[in-house]
Design a protein around this motif. Structure first.
Motif, short mmCIF file in Angstrom:
data_model
loop_
_atom_site.label_atom_id
_atom_site.label_comp_id
_atom_site.label_asym_id
_atom_site.label_seq_id
_atom_site.Cartn_x
_atom_site.Cartn_y
_atom_site.Cartn_z
N CYS A 1 46.71 39.31 64.49
CA CYS A 1 46.45 37.93 64.07
C CYS A 1 45.84 37.14 65.25
O CYS A 1 45.11 37.71 66.03
CB CYS A 1 47.73 37.29 63.55
SG CYS A 1 47.48 36.31 62.07
N CYS B 1 43.08 41.75 61.06
CA CYS B 1 44.15 40.97 60.43
C CYS B 1 43.47 39.96 59.49
O CYS B 1 42.42 40.27 58.93
CB CYS B 1 45.04 40.34 61.50
SG CYS B 1 46.67 39.82 60.89
N CYS B 2 44.05 38.78 59.36
CA CYS B 2 43.59 37.81 58.36
C CYS B 2 42.07 37.63 58.34
O CYS B 2 41.45 37.46 59.38
CB CYS B 2 44.23 36.46 58.60
SG CYS B 2 46.01 36.52 58.71
N ASN C 1 42.24 38.82 63.85
CA ASN C 1 41.72 38.02 62.74
C ASN C 1 40.20 37.98 62.82
O ASN C 1 39.64 38.14 63.90
CB ASN C 1 42.22 36.57 62.83
CG ASN C 1 43.64 36.41 62.31
OD1 ASN C 1 44.27 37.36 61.89
ND2 ASN C 1 44.10 35.18 62.34
ZN LIG Z 1 46.60 37.59 60.55
#
Ligand SMILES: [Zn+2]
Length: 294
Positions: free
Chosen positions: A211, A277-278, A239
């Motif tokens: 993240c 990640c995101c 991310n």
């Molecule tokens: Zn994330």
């Protein structure tokens, strides 16, 4: 028997992990306030499609839809009696997509309870992580990835619970934000260098970061970990940049090409396993995979 992920890393291989699950589920129609993990039971095909997309994109390992699958988080949806069922299903779905040869690293997120505030005791935390770890292992996980951690004590307890109750390889990644002075700290004030010995002593086979602010910052974080320990395998799930809110929508600024541009530097800094990640998508993983495999 297939080698462990750590064995592959120590043979000099750089491995590719998967991208986001949460933002992918939202794209498939998961509503705010809905329990993502219940989708394992009620929208199995959609969850399987996410797993299959990442395998197709070239991932050597995929996660599971179980980030919030602990008893405390599921209790918010009245699902505390279904922890075992929901987590086993999460691992089974990813196992089906991964087949026998690729790895399933099952996601374990924070409980949302804060030890320091007296929300929960260490023993209660241990039991909750033990329950989730066992269910994920029973569902077919090769490894467990304890992720998005900001409190070292919670991370340490989760690692112990995973190691003492399953034979799984255990990965632990913490989330760091860049401070005004340009250093990296978790929400609870932990630096990347501070986490290294504590996570390894607790039993983590692989450590790293997930993240956060985007892939460029992960290069510094990786260097900071490597300065303390030059052998522990490092996993990085960045991310796709810092999310921005535009017209009520969350936008992640880093395209697959932008992110891929930083991968050679991330590998040079010492990262062994790279995913996202995101905001990262199968498109991001495809580009990362192409670079790593070159
Ligand atoms: Zn994330």
């Amino acid at each position: 028997m297939k080698p462990t992920i750590s064995q592959l890393v120590s043979s000099g291989k750089v491995l590719v992990s998967d991208g986001a699950w949460g933002t992918f589920l939202q794209a498939k129609g998961l509503n705010p306030g809905e329990c993502p993990e219940l989708w394992n039971i009620e929208h199995t095909d959609d969850v399987l499609d996410i797993a299959q997309n990442y395998i197709k994109a070239g991932a050597d390992m995929i996660e599971t839809n179980s980030f919030g699958g602990n008893r405390f988080k599921l209790a918010k949806f009245g699902l505390e009696d279904r922890v075992s069922e929901i987590n086993q299903k999460a691992a089974k779905i990813s196992r089906q997509a991964a087949g026998p040869d690729k790895y399933v690293i099952a996601s374990i997120g924070p409980t949302g309870k804060i030890l320091m505030m007296g929300d929960v005791t260490e023993d209660e935390l241990y039991e909750v992580f033990k329950e989730q770890s066992i269910a994920l292992y029973k569902g077919g996980a090769d490894g467990l990835v304890i992720e998005t951690m900001s409190d070292l004590d919670e991370a340490r307890i989760a690692i112990k619970a995973a190691r003492e109750n399953t034979p799984c390889e255990v990965i632990c990644t913490m989330t760091f934000e860049r401070t005004l002075t340009g250093e990296y700290r978790s929400m609870m004030g932990v630096s990347p260098s501070e986490m290294v010995d504590i996570l390894i002593e607790a039993g983590a086979h692989i450590i790293g970061a997930n993240c956060g602010n985007g892939v460029e910052g992960m290069i510094m974080i990786t260097k900071e970990i490597r300065a303390v320990n030059n052998t522990i395998p490092i996993l990085i799930h960045a991310n796709a940049g810092m999310p921005k809110y535009e017209d009520g929508e969350t936008i992640f600024p880093e395209s697959p090409e932008m992110m891929a541009g930083f991968i050679p530097k991330l590998i040079a800094a010492g990262a062994n396993i790279i995913g996202g990640c995101c905001g990262t998508t199968p498109g991001h993983i495809e580009k990362i995979s192409a670079i790593v495999k070159k």
